[in-house]
Design a protein around this motif. Structure first.
Motif, PDB file in Angstrom:
ATOM      1  N   SER A 119       0.929  -1.168  -0.038  1.00 15.83           N
ATOM      2  CA  SER A 119       0.081  -0.065  -0.019  1.00 15.83           C
ATOM      3  C   SER A 119       0.966   1.149  -0.159  1.00 15.83           C
ATOM      4  N   ASN A 120       1.834   1.429   0.930  1.00 16.16           N
ATOM      5  CA  ASN A 120       2.772   2.356   0.897  1.00 16.16           C
ATOM      6  C   ASN A 120       3.541   2.767  -0.608  1.00 16.16           C
ATOM      7  N   ARG A 121       4.165   1.260  -0.958  1.00 20.75           N
ATOM      8  CA  ARG A 121       4.698   1.529  -2.322  1.00 20.75           C
ATOM      9  C   ARG A 121       3.677   2.256  -3.375  1.00 20.75           C
ATOM     10  N   ALA A 122       2.312   1.928  -3.353  1.00 25.27           N
ATOM     11  CA  ALA A 122       1.376   2.410  -4.204  1.00 25.27           C
ATOM     12  C   ALA A 122       1.368   3.701  -4.259  1.00 25.27           C
ATOM     13  N   ALA A 123       1.636   4.170  -3.005  1.00 26.48           N
ATOM     14  CA  ALA A 123       1.563   5.673  -2.677  1.00 26.48           C
ATOM     15  C   ALA A 123       2.391   6.339  -3.345  1.00 26.48           C
ATOM     16  N   CYS A 124       3.738   5.803  -3.304  1.00 22.47           N
ATOM     17  CA  CYS A 124       4.957   6.200  -4.137  1.00 22.47           C
ATOM     18  C   CYS A 124       4.765   6.178  -5.727  1.00 22.47           C
ATOM     19  N   LEU A 151       4.953   9.217  -8.382  1.00 18.72           N
ATOM     20  CA  LEU A 151       6.071   9.322  -9.484  1.00 18.72           C
ATOM     21  C   LEU A 151       5.234   9.003 -10.745  1.00 18.72           C
ATOM     22  N   GLN A 152       3.765   9.070 -10.756  1.00 18.36           N
ATOM     23  CA  GLN A 152       2.705   8.780 -11.863  1.00 18.36           C
ATOM     24  C   GLN A 152       3.028   7.511 -12.739  1.00 18.36           C
ATOM     25  N   ASN A 153       3.210   6.518 -11.737  1.00 23.31           N
ATOM     26  CA  ASN A 153       3.347   5.280 -12.345  1.00 23.31           C
ATOM     27  C   ASN A 153       2.217   4.312 -12.208  1.00 23.31           C
ATOM     28  N   TRP A 154       1.385   4.813 -12.961  1.00 29.28           N
ATOM     29  CA  TRP A 154      -0.159   4.541 -12.636  1.00 29.28           C
ATOM     30  C   TRP A 154      -0.431   3.117 -12.797  1.00 29.28           C
ATOM     31  N   VAL A 155       0.203   2.306 -13.736  1.00 31.42           N
ATOM     32  CA  VAL A 155      -0.112   0.886 -13.773  1.00 31.42           C
ATOM     33  C   VAL A 155       0.592   0.141 -12.601  1.00 31.42           C
ATOM     34  N   ALA A 156       1.770   0.370 -12.228  1.00 30.50           N
ATOM     35  CA  ALA A 156       2.292  -0.111 -11.049  1.00 30.50           C
ATOM     36  C   ALA A 156       1.857   0.146  -9.773  1.00 30.50           C
ATOM     37  N   GLU A 164      -1.682   0.601  -9.636  1.00 29.48           N
ATOM     38  CA  GLU A 164      -2.653  -0.350  -9.648  1.00 29.48           C
ATOM     39  C   GLU A 164      -2.479  -1.690  -9.230  1.00 29.48           C
ATOM     40  N   THR A 165      -1.390  -2.473  -9.818  1.00 32.91           N
ATOM     41  CA  THR A 165      -0.985  -3.519  -9.616  1.00 32.91           C
ATOM     42  C   THR A 165      -0.487  -3.774  -8.098  1.00 32.91           C
ATOM     43  N   ASP A 166       0.132  -2.734  -7.222  1.00 34.97           N
ATOM     44  CA  ASP A 166       0.435  -2.923  -6.020  1.00 34.97           C
ATOM     45  C   ASP A 166      -0.776  -3.022  -5.193  1.00 34.97           C
TER      46      ASP A 166
END
Length: 399
Positions: free
Chosen positions: A52-57, A61-66, A68-70
């Motif tokens: 969840s925390n990595r998804a916030a990062c 950083l606008q890594n939208w697909v990553a 969503e995956t996390d």
């Protein structure tokens, strides 16, 4: 989903990596935070909080697909991907919200709306989710309206038969004249020079349009404020608003050289586009920008200026910087005026859409510093001023 067993040592190491990631995230060093969270996930892949925390990062950083995956992986780990029949259903609120943000950025508006509806069902009082759902409704309508503009398939029609010569000759003359386009002959005259009324000269140049200042509304004679014992003695200070509006041609010996003059290129009426350009001004103009933000933007108009898109962190930090910078040098304003203006601005910021979201990414130290400046000055202005600052501080903490 069966999880592998993790040793106490690995658990402790992963938690330490998460703490370092949280520290880097607080400093807005999102790339470093991403690395720490990734190491924590490798050390302990059974903890959904790390994902969840990595998804916030990834969102920062606008890594939208990553992102969503996390969120998907974390929801699978807590058993909440499909339904909310889990021991702690509120655990998925952040995950659904963050997945909705990533999907919205990818243009998956309907899926983002579903995620936020699930998050709101789990946490009905979540203001951030409510704000985004309201904005989503407008975006969905816009998307639907745009889809209506797609060309419709052509419909085959049977061509009409040609009328015979006999049919044409039988049409009355009046009918033929009514369906025939009449032409009007326009006389053309050849001349050697333009007529006088079309000749442009300096004498005929129109005077430039001027904007007259609005006439002041008559009011009762102002009552001179009583000075408290804690206020400095001496002549009354010039309010910051007067300093901001003073042009170079109006500067006289009565105005202190330290007084800040707003450049004429700054907008008279603030709007979102112009404010965006202002915060990008070079550092040499930073103090003038801060003075403009403090004096020239009506606090009650902030929600309408930023609109349904909401206020962004960069604007909030600019307002905080203005309060800090101008509060540390009260050369041109009274203390009570400064406190009143600061609290009004802080209230106006809190009333903007998406404030609670933008506040998450603001440096906490800057917020503490701004309120500390206001509190220190309010001590010299009486109990009411102090209570006003305390009330605004409570509003900021509750959102």
């Amino acid at each position: 989903m069966k999880m592998p067993e993790i040793s106490p040592e690995a658990t402790a190491k992963a938690n330490d990596l998460k703490t370092k990631g949280n520290t880097a995230f607080g400093k807005k060093d999102f790339k470093t935070a991403l690395e720490y969270y990734t190491q924590a996930i490798k050390t302990n892949p059974t903890e959904p909080i790390f994902l969840s925390n990595r998804a916030a990062c990834h969102l920062q950083l606008q890594n939208w697909v990553a992102a969503e995956t996390d969120c998907n992986l974390a929801l699978v780990m807590i058993g909440q991907l499909v339904n909310d029949n889990v021991p702690n259903p509120k655990a998925g609120v952040k995950l659904f919200y963050r997945r909705g943000v990533s999907r919205r950025a990818q243009g998956k508006l309907a899926q983002a709306k579903t995620d936020w509806e699930r998050a709101l069902k789990l946490d009905p009082d979540n203001k951030s989710v409510k704000e985004d759902l309201n904005a989503m409704a407008w975006e969905l309508k816009k998307q639907e309206r745009n889809s209506r503009g797609t060309p419709k398939p052509s419909v085959k029609t049977t061509p009409l038969a040609k009328p015979s010569t006999q049919q044409v000759t039988n049409i009355p003359t009046t009918t033929i004249e009514s369906i025939t386009t009449k032409r009007t002959n326009i006389p053309i005259q050849i001349v050697d020079s333009l007529p006088k009324e079309f000749v442009f000269t300096e004498a005929s140049r129109p005077a430039p349009a001027t904007i007259s200042a609005p006439k002041p509304v008559p009011s009762a004679a102002p009552v001179a404020p009583q000075k408290s014992a804690s206020q400095k003695s001496g002549p009354p200070r010039t309010p910051l608003a007067s300093a901001a509006l003073a042009s170079s041609s109006q500067t006289s010996s009565k105005i202190s050289p330290r007084q800040i003059t707003i450049p004429k290129s700054f907008p008279r009426t603030p709007n979102l586009y112009d404010l965006t350009q202002l915060i990008r001004r070079p550092p040499s103009e930073r103090l003038a920008v801060l003075t403009y933000f403090f004096n020239n933007i009506p606090p009650q108009q902030l929600p309408s200026i930023f609109g349904r898109g909401g206020i962004e962190g960069a604007f909030i930090e600019t307002f905080l910087d203005a309060i800090i910078a101008l509060g540390e040098d009260l050369e041109h304003t009274r203390e009570d005026e400064f406190v009143e203006r600061s609290t009004q601005l802080l209230k106006g910021i809190a009333a903007c859409d998406r404030f609670s979201i933008a506040k998450v990414f603001i440096d906490d130290k800057k917020v503490v510093k701004a309120f500390s400046v206001c509190n220190n000055i309010a001590r010299n202005c009486g109990e009411d001023a102090g209570n006003e600052v305390t009330e605004v501080q409570r509003i900021w903490k509750s959102m």
